[in-house]
Design an enzyme around this catalytic site. Structure first.
Site, short mmCIF file in Angstrom:
data_model
loop_
_atom_site.label_atom_id
_atom_site.label_comp_id
_atom_site.label_asym_id
_atom_site.label_seq_id
_atom_site.Cartn_x
_atom_site.Cartn_y
_atom_site.Cartn_z
N HIS A 144 32.95 -52.60 22.87
CA HIS A 144 33.06 -54.02 23.24
C HIS A 144 34.54 -54.42 23.25
O HIS A 144 35.33 -53.95 22.44
CB HIS A 144 32.28 -54.88 22.24
CG HIS A 144 32.15 -56.29 22.71
ND1 HIS A 144 33.15 -57.22 22.52
CD2 HIS A 144 31.17 -56.92 23.40
CE1 HIS A 144 32.77 -58.38 23.06
NE2 HIS A 144 31.58 -58.22 23.61
N GLY A 195 33.90 -65.45 26.50
CA GLY A 195 34.12 -66.59 25.60
C GLY A 195 35.06 -67.64 26.15
O GLY A 195 35.50 -68.53 25.43
N ASN A 209 24.51 -60.73 22.55
CA ASN A 209 25.45 -60.21 21.56
C ASN A 209 25.82 -61.35 20.61
O ASN A 209 26.51 -62.28 21.00
CB ASN A 209 26.70 -59.67 22.28
CG ASN A 209 27.81 -59.31 21.30
OD1 ASN A 209 27.56 -59.11 20.11
ND2 ASN A 209 29.03 -59.20 21.80
N GLU A 223 36.08 -56.93 22.23
CA GLU A 223 36.64 -57.49 20.98
C GLU A 223 36.99 -56.37 20.01
O GLU A 223 37.94 -56.48 19.23
CB GLU A 223 35.66 -58.51 20.37
CG GLU A 223 35.69 -59.81 21.19
CD GLU A 223 34.44 -60.64 21.14
OE1 GLU A 223 33.53 -60.35 20.34
OE2 GLU A 223 34.36 -61.61 21.94
N SER A 249 30.68 -65.17 29.79
CA SER A 249 30.30 -66.58 30.00
C SER A 249 29.06 -66.75 30.86
O SER A 249 28.99 -67.65 31.71
CB SER A 249 31.50 -67.36 30.58
OG SER A 249 32.58 -67.33 29.66
N GLY A 291 27.00 -63.58 25.27
CA GLY A 291 27.52 -63.86 23.94
C GLY A 291 27.08 -65.24 23.47
O GLY A 291 25.95 -65.44 23.04
N GLU A 317 32.28 -56.21 31.54
CA GLU A 317 32.65 -57.49 30.94
C GLU A 317 34.15 -57.72 31.13
O GLU A 317 34.96 -57.24 30.34
CB GLU A 317 32.34 -57.49 29.45
CG GLU A 317 30.88 -57.26 29.12
CD GLU A 317 30.53 -57.86 27.78
OE1 GLU A 317 29.68 -58.73 27.74
OE2 GLU A 317 31.14 -57.46 26.76
N LYS A 377 27.68 -61.24 17.97
CA LYS A 377 29.01 -61.12 17.35
C LYS A 377 28.89 -61.35 15.84
O LYS A 377 27.93 -60.92 15.22
CB LYS A 377 29.98 -62.10 18.00
CG LYS A 377 29.94 -62.04 19.53
CD LYS A 377 31.02 -62.84 20.17
CE LYS A 377 30.78 -62.88 21.67
NZ LYS A 377 31.99 -62.89 22.44
C1 PEP Z 1 30.16 -60.90 24.92
O1 PEP Z 1 30.56 -61.11 23.79
O2 PEP Z 1 29.73 -59.76 25.23
C2 PEP Z 1 30.17 -62.00 25.89
C3 PEP Z 1 29.92 -61.74 27.14
O3 PEP Z 1 30.47 -63.26 25.39
P1 PEP Z 1 30.33 -64.67 26.17
O4 PEP Z 1 29.00 -64.68 26.87
O5 PEP Z 1 30.41 -65.70 25.08
O6 PEP Z 1 31.46 -64.77 27.13
#
Ligand code: PEP
Length: 250
Positions: free
Chosen positions: A95, A173, A9, A97, A213, A234, A167, A11
């Site tokens: 998602h 993040g 992803n 966010e 992460s 991400g 998630e 973003k």
């Molecule tokens: C995401 O944005 O779906 C995500 C899992 O981000 P990250 O891997 O940076 O935590």
């Protein structure tokens, strides 16, 4: 039975040129890799260029969101037929966010999921609890509610392409990944809820990805869990070499 998916992803990162440059570096690093489905989710402005650059390879590019209607006076929105028209076949829905910063709701995720299945798009529905919900002991209730409402009035037949991404918001993040045990427990909850609101068969067939992460250092332990069928990545998906190391987990 369930072919794993490793998805990136992106973003709000990467212009069309940057997206194509990533793909040109990345494709040789995953040449011949067929064990997992490999997906990237660039921003809308880079999506068409990414789809063309990935064409005929073991990489697909999908959208990070969409509206549920085909067209209308909705400034700033993109519709399912617009995605289909550029060869896009995958879409992220709900998602965290979007839920956190743009007021995405379970009800709208349901409308979008219905539209995605009606148009033949493969939806990846994101669910997961916040830190407060986990600390209050409401993880299971939150995940079950998000799945139940997302799947309202969706038949088992319609859900056959469904993918779910668990998630936990506190892991996105932040650098702090859920342990494989915590992730596995949450994935089992997702699978139970899929069985309750769709069918046992849907629950068994649906790929459930972990996100939060994920890095080259932790992917293998996560993928060793029986109910973890892939990852939504991400930050670590933005660099071709790093994302390729994740794709090649052992
Ligand atoms: C995401 O944005 O779906 C995500 C899992 O981000 P990250 O891997 O940076 O935590």
């Amino acid at each position: 039975m369930r072919k794993p998916i490793i998805a990136g992803n992106w973003k709000m990162y990467k212009t069309p040129n940057e997206s194509v440059a990533f793909i040109e570096t990345f494709l040789p690093l995953i040449a011949g890799h067929d064990r997992d489905e490999i997906l990237i989710f660039p921003p809308f402005t880079s999506l068409a260029a990414a789809i063309i650059a990935a064409d005929d390879h073991n990489l697909r590019a999908g959208a990070q969101n969409m509206h549920w209607l085909n067209e209308g006076p909705y400034t700033g929105e993109i519709s399912p037929i617009m995605l289909m028209s550029i060869g896009c076949r995958h879409v992220l829905l709900g998602h965290s966010e979007q839920r956190l910063y743009f007021n995405e709701t379970d009800e709208r995720v349901n409308l979008k999921l219905k539209a995605a299945v009606n148009h033949g798009l493969t939806p990846i529905v994101c669910v997961g609890e916040t830190l407060t919900e986990r600390e209050d002991g409401r993880t299971e209730e939150t995940i079950r509610r998000q799945i139940r409402i997302a799947l309202r009035n969706i038949s088992a037949a319609e859900a056959h392409r469904l993918v779910v991404a668990y998630e936990p918001v506190w892991a996105i993040g932040t650098g702090s990944t859920a342990t494989p045990d915590i992730a596995e427990a949450a994935h089992r909850i997702v699978r139970h809820e899929l069985a309750d609101c769709c069918s046992e068969q849907t629950a068994e067939a649906t790929r459930i990805l972990y996100g939060g992460s994920v890095k080259p250092e932790n992917i293998s332990d996560l993928m060793a869990q029986p109910n973890i069928d892939g990852a939504l990545v991400g930050g670590a998906s933005l660099v071709p070499e790093t994302f390729a190391r994740i794709v090649h987990y052992t």
